[in-house]
Design a protein around this motif. Sequence first.
Motif, PDB file in Angstrom:
ATOM      1  N   ASN A   1      -4.225 -10.788  -1.107  1.00  0.00           N
ATOM      2  CA  ASN A   1      -5.400 -10.667  -0.239  1.00  0.00           C
ATOM      3  C   ASN A   1      -6.249 -11.933  -0.293  1.00  0.00           C
ATOM      4  O   ASN A   1      -6.767 -12.405   0.736  1.00  0.00           O
ATOM      5  CB  ASN A   1      -6.234  -9.445  -0.625  1.00  0.00           C
ATOM      6  CG  ASN A   1      -5.692  -8.158  -0.040  1.00  0.00           C
ATOM      7  OD1 ASN A   1      -5.359  -8.114   1.150  1.00  0.00           O
ATOM      8  ND2 ASN A   1      -5.588  -7.116  -0.846  1.00  0.00           N
ATOM      9  N   ARG A  18      -4.159  -7.967  -4.952  1.00  0.00           N
ATOM     10  CA  ARG A  18      -5.432  -8.695  -4.889  1.00  0.00           C
ATOM     11  C   ARG A  18      -5.177 -10.194  -4.699  1.00  0.00           C
ATOM     12  O   ARG A  18      -5.865 -10.861  -3.913  1.00  0.00           O
ATOM     13  CB  ARG A  18      -6.232  -8.453  -6.167  1.00  0.00           C
ATOM     14  CG  ARG A  18      -7.650  -9.048  -6.119  1.00  0.00           C
ATOM     15  CD  ARG A  18      -8.431  -8.744  -7.395  1.00  0.00           C
ATOM     16  NE  ARG A  18      -8.575  -7.310  -7.605  1.00  0.00           N
ATOM     17  CZ  ARG A  18      -7.937  -6.631  -8.567  1.00  0.00           C
ATOM     18  NH1 ARG A  18      -7.128  -7.263  -9.413  1.00  0.00           N
ATOM     19  NH2 ARG A  18      -8.097  -5.333  -8.692  1.00  0.00           N
ATOM     20  N   ASP A  29      -1.085   6.726   0.949  1.00  0.00           N
ATOM     21  CA  ASP A  29      -2.508   7.074   1.041  1.00  0.00           C
ATOM     22  C   ASP A  29      -3.371   5.854   1.360  1.00  0.00           C
ATOM     23  O   ASP A  29      -4.609   5.950   1.403  1.00  0.00           O
ATOM     24  CB  ASP A  29      -2.983   7.712  -0.264  1.00  0.00           C
ATOM     25  CG  ASP A  29      -2.773   6.803  -1.479  1.00  0.00           C
ATOM     26  OD1 ASP A  29      -2.122   5.731  -1.303  1.00  0.00           O
ATOM     27  OD2 ASP A  29      -3.221   7.162  -2.585  1.00  0.00           O
ATOM     28  N   GLY A  30      -2.738   4.696   1.585  1.00  0.00           N
ATOM     29  CA  GLY A  30      -3.491   3.489   1.915  1.00  0.00           C
ATOM     30  C   GLY A  30      -4.065   2.788   0.715  1.00  0.00           C
ATOM     31  O   GLY A  30      -4.802   1.804   0.873  1.00  0.00           O
ATOM     32  N   ARG A  31      -3.727   3.187  -0.471  1.00  0.00           N
ATOM     33  CA  ARG A  31      -4.243   2.568  -1.690  1.00  0.00           C
ATOM     34  C   ARG A  31      -3.119   1.862  -2.448  1.00  0.00           C
ATOM     35  O   ARG A  31      -1.938   2.150  -2.248  1.00  0.00           O
ATOM     36  CB  ARG A  31      -4.894   3.617  -2.597  1.00  0.00           C
ATOM     37  CG  ARG A  31      -6.098   4.315  -1.964  1.00  0.00           C
ATOM     38  CD  ARG A  31      -6.604   5.438  -2.872  1.00  0.00           C
ATOM     39  NE  ARG A  31      -7.787   6.085  -2.309  1.00  0.00           N
ATOM     40  CZ  ARG A  31      -9.028   5.688  -2.530  1.00  0.00           C
ATOM     41  NH1 ARG A  31      -9.235   4.628  -3.324  1.00  0.00           N
ATOM     42  NH2 ARG A  31     -10.037   6.309  -1.984  1.00  0.00           N
ATOM     43  N   TYR A  32      -3.517   0.980  -3.341  1.00  0.00           N
ATOM     44  CA  TYR A  32      -2.554   0.302  -4.194  1.00  0.00           C
ATOM     45  C   TYR A  32      -2.427   1.055  -5.513  1.00  0.00           C
ATOM     46  O   TYR A  32      -3.406   1.641  -6.013  1.00  0.00           O
ATOM     47  CB  TYR A  32      -2.995  -1.129  -4.490  1.00  0.00           C
ATOM     48  CG  TYR A  32      -3.144  -2.001  -3.271  1.00  0.00           C
ATOM     49  CD1 TYR A  32      -2.040  -2.363  -2.511  1.00  0.00           C
ATOM     50  CD2 TYR A  32      -4.393  -2.478  -2.872  1.00  0.00           C
ATOM     51  CE1 TYR A  32      -2.170  -3.166  -1.385  1.00  0.00           C
ATOM     52  CE2 TYR A  32      -4.533  -3.278  -1.741  1.00  0.00           C
ATOM     53  CZ  TYR A  32      -3.412  -3.613  -1.009  1.00  0.00           C
ATOM     54  OH  TYR A  32      -3.542  -4.402   0.100  1.00  0.00           O
ATOM     55  N   SER A  33      -1.229   1.033  -6.068  1.00  0.00           N
ATOM     56  CA  SER A  33      -1.055   1.619  -7.389  1.00  0.00           C
ATOM     57  C   SER A  33      -1.684   0.702  -8.427  1.00  0.00           C
ATOM     58  O   SER A  33      -1.943  -0.478  -8.169  1.00  0.00           O
ATOM     59  CB  SER A  33       0.438   1.808  -7.683  1.00  0.00           C
ATOM     60  OG  SER A  33       1.092   0.546  -7.761  1.00  0.00           O
ATOM     61  N   ALA A  34      -1.925   1.252  -9.617  1.00  0.00           N
ATOM     62  CA  ALA A  34      -2.542   0.452 -10.676  1.00  0.00           C
ATOM     63  C   ALA A  34      -1.657  -0.719 -11.063  1.00  0.00           C
ATOM     64  O   ALA A  34      -2.142  -1.804 -11.411  1.00  0.00           O
ATOM     65  CB  ALA A  34      -2.811   1.338 -11.897  1.00  0.00           C
ATOM     66  N   ARG A  57       0.831  -1.206   0.000  1.00  0.00           N
ATOM     67  CA  ARG A  57       0.000   0.000   0.000  1.00  0.00           C
ATOM     68  C   ARG A  57       0.864   1.252   0.000  1.00  0.00           C
ATOM     69  O   ARG A  57       1.944   1.280   0.605  1.00  0.00           O
ATOM     70  CB  ARG A  57      -0.907   0.018   1.217  1.00  0.00           C
ATOM     71  CG  ARG A  57      -2.011  -1.019   1.184  1.00  0.00           C
ATOM     72  CD  ARG A  57      -2.921  -0.872   2.382  1.00  0.00           C
ATOM     73  NE  ARG A  57      -4.027  -1.826   2.337  1.00  0.00           N
ATOM     74  CZ  ARG A  57      -4.984  -1.911   3.256  1.00  0.00           C
ATOM     75  NH1 ARG A  57      -4.939  -1.097   4.309  1.00  0.00           N
ATOM     76  NH2 ARG A  57      -5.955  -2.800   3.125  1.00  0.00           N
ATOM     77  N   ALA A  86      -1.931  -3.391  -8.043  1.00  0.00           N
ATOM     78  CA  ALA A  86      -3.264  -3.839  -7.645  1.00  0.00           C
ATOM     79  C   ALA A  86      -3.515  -5.324  -7.930  1.00  0.00           C
ATOM     80  O   ALA A  86      -4.008  -6.044  -7.048  1.00  0.00           O
ATOM     81  CB  ALA A  86      -4.335  -2.981  -8.324  1.00  0.00           C
TER      82      ALA A  86
END
Length: 243
Positions: free
Chosen positions: A204, A201, A189-194, A186, A197
Amino acid sequence: MKTAIVSLVLAASSSLGPAREAYQSGDLPRARASLEGLLQPLRLTNLQEEAEAHLLLAATLHAQEDLPRAEQEAVEGLALDPDTKLDPLVYPPDFIAFVERVNVQRRERITRRAAERRPPVLLPRSSSSAPVLVESRPASQGWYLVPFGVGHLVHGQRSKGTALAVGQGTTFAVSAVSLGVALSMRGSDGRYSAQDAPTARAFNVSYLVGAYAFAALYAYGVLDGLLASPAPLTPFPGRVPEH
């Protein structure tokens, strides 16, 4: 290393040496006669030697296709030494499988015989009356609530306990590693880059599959221990008759 040392010590035993040699050479009648002479009446003072004698006699009877007697001797040997490991260089695979099956299917008989052979513990009393005999308490069934097969191992079910330990340990490790990798990918910002991702996934999914598999194995271990296993023998106090 410890197992090798114990094997060398047992191999040098003058009491079991002739019987072991007769069994390994295929002279089953001589091995059976020698072992029955050591056990009936009992001429062995060491419990580990007695356990080996019972299992060696069980192997001899198994080879002679006397399965009921072989099972009886296997129960006696496992009651004396529940952690015994049969040497595959000495015993054939079909007999090793036979003993493992007896260890699972006759667990109640083995536990009862172990309790009968367990020496009582003398507790001194403060008064001048006779001492009280108290039997050692068996392991609590609460151990089955501990993960990684601890409950089954404590109660002597080594095969099932080892399988649960390996299965739960593997699924727990897969789940923990997958979660750690997914979190490390992550951004600030707590998001995954494109780009990351799809990989995140997959980790996860691996984390969830591992967690659910661990939970299923843990639930199976608890239910198998508490419902399928026999209840421990209830210890009872006894009093030496006063004279």
